[in-house]
Design a protein around this motif. Structure first.
Motif, short mmCIF file in Angstrom:
data_model
loop_
_atom_site.label_atom_id
_atom_site.label_comp_id
_atom_site.label_asym_id
_atom_site.label_seq_id
_atom_site.Cartn_x
_atom_site.Cartn_y
_atom_site.Cartn_z
N UNK A 112 -11.93 7.82 -3.77
CA UNK A 112 -12.75 8.49 -4.78
C UNK A 112 -14.14 7.86 -4.87
N UNK A 113 -14.19 6.52 -4.77
CA UNK A 113 -15.49 5.83 -4.83
C UNK A 113 -16.37 6.24 -3.65
N UNK A 153 0.82 -1.21 0.00
CA UNK A 153 0.00 0.00 0.00
C UNK A 153 0.85 1.26 0.00
N UNK A 154 2.03 1.18 0.63
CA UNK A 154 2.94 2.33 0.64
C UNK A 154 3.54 2.53 -0.75
N UNK A 155 3.82 1.42 -1.43
CA UNK A 155 4.42 1.52 -2.77
C UNK A 155 3.39 1.94 -3.81
N UNK A 156 2.13 1.48 -3.65
CA UNK A 156 1.07 1.79 -4.62
C UNK A 156 -0.11 2.45 -3.90
N UNK A 157 0.05 3.68 -3.41
CA UNK A 157 -1.00 4.31 -2.62
C UNK A 157 -2.24 4.70 -3.43
N UNK A 158 -2.07 4.98 -4.71
CA UNK A 158 -3.21 5.42 -5.51
C UNK A 158 -4.27 4.31 -5.63
N UNK A 159 -3.91 3.10 -6.08
CA UNK A 159 -4.94 2.05 -6.15
C UNK A 159 -5.41 1.57 -4.79
N UNK A 160 -4.54 1.65 -3.77
CA UNK A 160 -4.92 1.14 -2.45
C UNK A 160 -5.78 2.12 -1.67
N UNK A 161 -5.46 3.42 -1.79
CA UNK A 161 -6.19 4.43 -1.02
C UNK A 161 -6.98 5.39 -1.91
N UNK A 188 5.47 11.26 -1.01
CA UNK A 188 6.63 10.79 -0.26
C UNK A 188 7.40 9.73 -1.04
N UNK A 189 6.68 8.80 -1.66
CA UNK A 189 7.33 7.75 -2.43
C UNK A 189 8.09 8.33 -3.61
N UNK A 243 -8.27 9.75 0.12
CA UNK A 243 -7.69 10.45 -1.02
C UNK A 243 -6.48 11.29 -0.60
N UNK A 244 -6.60 11.98 0.53
CA UNK A 244 -5.48 12.78 1.04
C UNK A 244 -4.30 11.88 1.40
N UNK A 245 -4.60 10.72 2.02
CA UNK A 245 -3.56 9.75 2.36
C UNK A 245 -2.83 9.28 1.12
N UNK A 246 -3.59 9.00 0.06
CA UNK A 246 -2.99 8.55 -1.20
C UNK A 246 -2.05 9.61 -1.77
N UNK A 247 -2.47 10.86 -1.74
CA UNK A 247 -1.65 11.94 -2.28
C UNK A 247 -0.36 12.10 -1.47
#
Length: 291
Positions: A232-233, A219-227, A283-284, A274-278
């Protein structure tokens, strides 16, 4: 220098045999005794290994961390990790070393499932495959056995990989770091014996814990699909429910407070995700640019 590294915890019955066989294919054997309550450390020394002891049991990953540090101090050209419970056959060490050298790769994993002839118990096989599928989602390559502890590392890999996970999820963490560092990887089929399987951990909670840790790393490496996508949904769902609440209230003057609270909750949780994903994505990106 070829170095065999063995994490061990209460393995006095089998550790001596593993060390003696491993010494046939390595210049040195180092055992990390992870707080054993038996004579594992004593027997390991008598069998010809250097022993590094943890004062208390810290976990498989903690032993692997210690062994990576030891390999760097020894300036090893090749490090082979092999479990101390007798499941792996030290006589297969040359298979990993030859693959590493002949194919000029950085890491070689001994896979129980590559040839399709594994005798792994069904419940264990299913659990490992679930974890492996999850790990493959986060890596830039695909493996068949993400949880194998029988591995060979080149000097470049030894210097590049610095594990932090103290539990069993260290195997997945290392895979993701191999991917992040752009290291090359290969798998070879190995045989495995569960005759000396002395694990006292319940496989269900143990497997769930490893899976959750795996998801954490991915989830840290791929935050967009995970968070981001779930966020957004939820924002969209909350917005729709909010619109429906207003529509009913304006036309019928009926306040469906349950729908209102649900809409607010969905919208807030979605926004947080969404904010977490951004933040994680930013950071990544910064970390990758610095490396």
């Amino acid at each position: 220098m070829k170095l065999v590294c063995i994490p061990a915890y209460n393995e006095e019955k089998i550790i001596g045999d593993i060390i003696k066989k491993s010494l046939q294919y390595a210049d040195k054997v180092i055992v990390c005794d992870d707080g054993s309550a038996d004579n594992t450390a004593k027997i390991a020394r008598e069998s010809g290994a250097q022993v590094i002891s943890h004062k208390k049991n810290q976990g498989y990953g903690a032993a692997i961390i210690t062994l990576f540090d030891a390999a760097r101090k020894e300036n090893s050209d090749i490090m082979i990790t092999i479990d101390g419970d007798g499941q792996h056959d030290p006589e297969q060490i040359p298979i990993l070393i030859n693959t590493l050298q002949e194919n000029n790769v950085d890491v070689v994993i001994g896979s129980r499932f590559l040839d399709g002839k594994s005798e792994t118990p069904g419940y264990r096989k299913r659990g490992i495959k679930i974890i492996t599928s999850t790990a493959n989602f986060g890596a830039d390559f695909k493996v068949t056995d993400s949880q194998s502890g029988f591995r060979a590392y080149s000097k470049k890999a030894i210097e590049s990989i610095h594990p932090t996970e103290t539990g069993m999820a260290v195997s997945t963490e290392i895979l993701l770091k191999i991917s992040n560092k752009g290291l090359s990887l290969a798998e070879v089929p190995i045989s495995i014996s569960y005759g000396n399987d002395t694990s006292t951990q319940n496989p269900v909670p143990h497997g769930i814990a490893v899976l959750m840790s795996t998801l954490k790393f991915i989830s840290v490496k791929h935050p967009i699909p995970f968070y981001g996508f779930p966020g957004m949904a939820l924002v969209i769902a909350g917005s729709i429910m909010g619109y429906q609440f207003l529509d009913v209230y304006l036309h019928s003057h009926i306040a469906l407070l349950g729908s209102l609270f649900a809409a607010i909750l969905l919208f807030l949780v979605g926004t947080i995700l969404c904010v977490t994903a951004v933040i994680l994505f930013s950071m990544a990106t910064l970390i990758r640019e610095k490396n």
